[in-house]
Motif scaffolding. Structure first.
Motif, PDB file in Angstrom:
ATOM      1  N   ILE A  69     -41.946-112.841 -40.635  1.00  0.00           N
ATOM      2  CA  ILE A  69     -43.330-113.282 -40.811  1.00  0.00           C
ATOM      3  C   ILE A  69     -44.261-112.074 -40.925  1.00  0.00           C
ATOM      4  O   ILE A  69     -45.203-112.070 -41.703  1.00  0.00           O
ATOM      5  N   GLY A  70     -43.971-111.019 -40.192  1.00  0.00           N
ATOM      6  CA  GLY A  70     -44.801-109.820 -40.214  1.00  0.00           C
ATOM      7  C   GLY A  70     -44.808-109.097 -41.551  1.00  0.00           C
ATOM      8  O   GLY A  70     -45.755-108.377 -41.874  1.00  0.00           O
ATOM      9  N   ILE A  71     -43.757-109.281 -42.354  1.00  0.00           N
ATOM     10  CA  ILE A  71     -43.693-108.624 -43.662  1.00  0.00           C
ATOM     11  C   ILE A  71     -44.908-109.000 -44.509  1.00  0.00           C
ATOM     12  O   ILE A  71     -45.470-108.158 -45.200  1.00  0.00           O
ATOM     13  N   SER A  72     -45.334-110.256 -44.434  1.00  0.00           N
ATOM     14  CA  SER A  72     -46.472-110.704 -45.245  1.00  0.00           C
ATOM     15  C   SER A  72     -47.766-109.981 -44.868  1.00  0.00           C
ATOM     16  O   SER A  72     -48.688-109.898 -45.669  1.00  0.00           O
ATOM     17  N   GLY A  73     -47.830-109.427 -43.672  1.00  0.00           N
ATOM     18  CA  GLY A  73     -49.011-108.684 -43.245  1.00  0.00           C
ATOM     19  C   GLY A  73     -48.978-107.213 -43.621  1.00  0.00           C
ATOM     20  O   GLY A  73     -49.896-106.467 -43.293  1.00  0.00           O
ATOM     21  N   GLU A  74     -47.927-106.791 -44.301  1.00  0.00           N
ATOM     22  CA  GLU A  74     -47.761-105.387 -44.665  1.00  0.00           C
ATOM     23  C   GLU A  74     -48.010-105.125 -46.151  1.00  0.00           C
ATOM     24  O   GLU A  74     -47.438-104.216 -46.750  1.00  0.00           O
ATOM     25  N   ALA A  75     -48.908-105.897 -46.752  1.00  0.00           N
ATOM     26  CA  ALA A  75     -49.165-105.785 -48.189  1.00  0.00           C
ATOM     27  C   ALA A  75     -49.580-104.383 -48.608  1.00  0.00           C
ATOM     28  O   ALA A  75     -49.105-103.859 -49.618  1.00  0.00           O
ATOM     29  N   LYS A  76     -50.448-103.741 -47.848  1.00  0.00           N
ATOM     30  CA  LYS A  76     -50.912-102.395 -48.218  1.00  0.00           C
ATOM     31  C   LYS A  76     -49.773-101.384 -48.186  1.00  0.00           C
ATOM     32  O   LYS A  76     -49.665-100.525 -49.046  1.00  0.00           O
ATOM     33  N   VAL A  77     -48.903-101.490 -47.195  1.00  0.00           N
ATOM     34  CA  VAL A  77     -47.751-100.588 -47.091  1.00  0.00           C
ATOM     35  C   VAL A  77     -46.803-100.829 -48.263  1.00  0.00           C
ATOM     36  O   VAL A  77     -46.328 -99.889 -48.906  1.00  0.00           O
ATOM     37  N   LEU A  78     -46.542-102.099 -48.553  1.00  0.00           N
ATOM     38  CA  LEU A  78     -45.596-102.440 -49.606  1.00  0.00           C
ATOM     39  C   LEU A  78     -46.130-102.137 -51.003  1.00  0.00           C
ATOM     40  O   LEU A  78     -45.353-101.822 -51.903  1.00  0.00           O
ATOM     41  N   GLU A  79     -47.441-102.208 -51.182  1.00  0.00           N
ATOM     42  CA  GLU A  79     -48.021-101.965 -52.503  1.00  0.00           C
ATOM     43  C   GLU A  79     -47.621-100.604 -53.058  1.00  0.00           C
ATOM     44  O   GLU A  79     -47.284-100.483 -54.244  1.00  0.00           O
ATOM     45  N   SER A  80     -47.609 -99.578 -52.224  1.00  0.00           N
ATOM     46  CA  SER A  80     -47.259 -98.234 -52.697  1.00  0.00           C
ATOM     47  C   SER A  80     -45.796 -98.128 -53.101  1.00  0.00           C
ATOM     48  O   SER A  80     -45.401 -97.195 -53.790  1.00  0.00           O
ATOM     49  N   MET A  81     -44.970 -99.076 -52.677  1.00  0.00           N
ATOM     50  CA  MET A  81     -43.553 -99.095 -53.052  1.00  0.00           C
ATOM     51  C   MET A  81     -43.288-100.076 -54.189  1.00  0.00           C
ATOM     52  O   MET A  81     -42.506 -99.789 -55.092  1.00  0.00           O
ATOM     53  N   VAL A  82     -43.934-101.229 -54.136  1.00  0.00           N
ATOM     54  CA  VAL A  82     -43.679-102.278 -55.120  1.00  0.00           C
ATOM     55  C   VAL A  82     -44.244-101.902 -56.491  1.00  0.00           C
ATOM     56  O   VAL A  82     -43.589-102.120 -57.514  1.00  0.00           O
ATOM     57  N   THR A  83     -45.431-101.311 -56.539  1.00  0.00           N
ATOM     58  CA  THR A  83     -46.039-100.978 -57.825  1.00  0.00           C
ATOM     59  C   THR A  83     -45.168-100.025 -58.638  1.00  0.00           C
ATOM     60  O   THR A  83     -44.853-100.321 -59.790  1.00  0.00           O
ATOM     61  N   PRO A  84     -44.714 -98.881 -58.087  1.00  0.00           N
ATOM     62  CA  PRO A  84     -43.824 -98.022 -58.886  1.00  0.00           C
ATOM     63  C   PRO A  84     -42.513 -98.727 -59.254  1.00  0.00           C
ATOM     64  O   PRO A  84     -41.970 -98.520 -60.333  1.00  0.00           O
ATOM     65  N   PHE A  85     -42.030 -99.579 -58.369  1.00  0.00           N
ATOM     66  CA  PHE A  85     -40.812-100.349 -58.642  1.00  0.00           C
ATOM     67  C   PHE A  85     -41.010-101.223 -59.875  1.00  0.00           C
ATOM     68  O   PHE A  85     -40.184-101.226 -60.794  1.00  0.00           O
ATOM     69  N   LEU A  86     -42.113-101.949 -59.932  1.00  0.00           N
ATOM     70  CA  LEU A  86     -42.379-102.835 -61.066  1.00  0.00           C
ATOM     71  C   LEU A  86     -42.661-102.048 -62.339  1.00  0.00           C
ATOM     72  O   LEU A  86     -42.404-102.531 -63.439  1.00  0.00           O
ATOM     73  N   GLU A  87     -43.190-100.844 -62.209  1.00  0.00           N
ATOM     74  CA  GLU A  87     -43.498-100.004 -63.371  1.00  0.00           C
ATOM     75  C   GLU A  87     -42.315 -99.149 -63.808  1.00  0.00           C
ATOM     76  O   GLU A  87     -42.440 -98.359 -64.723  1.00  0.00           O
ATOM     77  N   ASP A  88     -41.174 -99.298 -63.144  1.00  0.00           N
ATOM     78  CA  ASP A  88     -39.965 -98.523 -63.457  1.00  0.00           C
ATOM     79  C   ASP A  88     -40.180 -97.017 -63.295  1.00  0.00           C
ATOM     80  O   ASP A  88     -39.606 -96.212 -64.031  1.00  0.00           O
ATOM     81  N   ALA A  89     -40.998 -96.638 -62.348  1.00  0.00           N
ATOM     82  CA  ALA A  89     -41.246 -95.219 -62.102  1.00  0.00           C
ATOM     83  C   ALA A  89     -40.412 -94.763 -60.908  1.00  0.00           C
ATOM     84  O   ALA A  89     -40.335 -95.465 -59.907  1.00  0.00           O
ATOM     85  N   PRO A  90     -39.791 -93.587 -61.019  1.00  0.00           N
ATOM     86  CA  PRO A  90     -39.075 -93.088 -59.841  1.00  0.00           C
ATOM     87  C   PRO A  90     -40.090 -92.737 -58.759  1.00  0.00           C
ATOM     88  O   PRO A  90     -41.212 -92.326 -59.061  1.00  0.00           O
ATOM     89  N   PRO A  91     -39.731 -92.905 -57.503  1.00  0.00           N
ATOM     90  CA  PRO A  91     -40.644 -92.501 -56.442  1.00  0.00           C
ATOM     91  C   PRO A  91     -40.971 -91.017 -56.574  1.00  0.00           C
ATOM     92  O   PRO A  91     -40.124 -90.213 -56.984  1.00  0.00           O
ATOM     93  N   ALA A  92     -42.195 -90.660 -56.276  1.00  0.00           N
ATOM     94  CA  ALA A  92     -42.624 -89.270 -56.402  1.00  0.00           C
ATOM     95  C   ALA A  92     -41.918 -88.383 -55.387  1.00  0.00           C
ATOM     96  O   ALA A  92     -41.755 -88.764 -54.232  1.00  0.00           O
ATOM     97  N   ASN A  93     -41.503 -87.211 -55.845  1.00  0.00           N
ATOM     98  CA  ASN A  93     -40.951 -86.206 -54.938  1.00  0.00           C
ATOM     99  C   ASN A  93     -42.094 -85.259 -54.567  1.00  0.00           C
ATOM    100  O   ASN A  93     -42.824 -84.803 -55.449  1.00  0.00           O
ATOM    101  N   PRO A  94     -42.268 -84.976 -53.295  1.00  0.00           N
ATOM    102  CA  PRO A  94     -43.348 -84.061 -52.919  1.00  0.00           C
ATOM    103  C   PRO A  94     -43.062 -82.658 -53.427  1.00  0.00           C
ATOM    104  O   PRO A  94     -41.921 -82.241 -53.582  1.00  0.00           O
ATOM    105  N   SER A  95     -44.139 -81.943 -53.728  1.00  0.00           N
ATOM    106  CA  SER A  95     -43.992 -80.557 -54.171  1.00  0.00           C
ATOM    107  C   SER A  95     -43.718 -79.691 -52.955  1.00  0.00           C
ATOM    108  O   SER A  95     -44.545 -79.571 -52.066  1.00  0.00           O
ATOM    109  N   LEU A  96     -42.511 -79.147 -52.888  1.00  0.00           N
ATOM    110  CA  LEU A  96     -42.132 -78.331 -51.738  1.00  0.00           C
ATOM    111  C   LEU A  96     -42.128 -76.840 -52.050  1.00  0.00           C
ATOM    112  O   LEU A  96     -42.014 -76.024 -51.163  1.00  0.00           O
ATOM    113  N   TRP A  97     -42.226 -76.509 -53.311  1.00  0.00           N
ATOM    114  CA  TRP A  97     -42.157 -75.106 -53.693  1.00  0.00           C
ATOM    115  C   TRP A  97     -43.352 -74.693 -54.493  1.00  0.00           C
ATOM    116  O   TRP A  97     -43.918 -75.336 -55.251  1.00  0.00           O
TER     117      TRP A  97
END
Length: 100
Positions: free
Chosen positions: A72-100
């Motif tokens: 039930i709590g998953i439905s309350g996590e829309a903001k957290v999930l949005e940053s994961m679901v949007t790239p998923f739906l757009e077929d974009a690989p998750p961003a890798n942070p710039s470490l160098w």
């Protein structure tokens, strides 16, 4: 939510043509081991990315495990999930942070 309604074989899971994002909470009725198994059946688990630490292509499937979250709590996590679901739906690989 009825455990007896979910009789899907491994072959049926592999045959699903839709993109797949498995989302569970760590306090969910779905056991984490089962979520990982579904993720792997859908093509998840990039061994090259695991070895290098860098994703170079769009993952075949994605797995999200939300901490301290019930089904039930998953439905309350829309903001957290949005940053994961949007790239998923757009077929974009998750961003890798710039470490160098």
């Amino acid at each position: 939510m009825n455990i007896n309604d979910q009789n899907i074989t491994d072959a049926q899971m592999r045959a699903i043509s839709a993109k797949t994002m498995v989302i569970v909470g760590d306090a969910d009725g779905v056991k984490l081991e089962h979520a990982v198994a579904m993720f792997k059946l859908r093509g998840g688990g990039d061994e090259e990315a695991a070895a290098t630490g860098i994703l170079t292509k769009v993952p075949a499937a994605r797995l999200v495990i939300l901490p301290a979250t019930s089904p039930i709590g998953i439905s309350g996590e829309a903001k957290v999930l949005e940053s994961m679901v949007t790239p998923f739906l757009e077929d974009a690989p998750p961003a890798n942070p710039s470490l160098w």
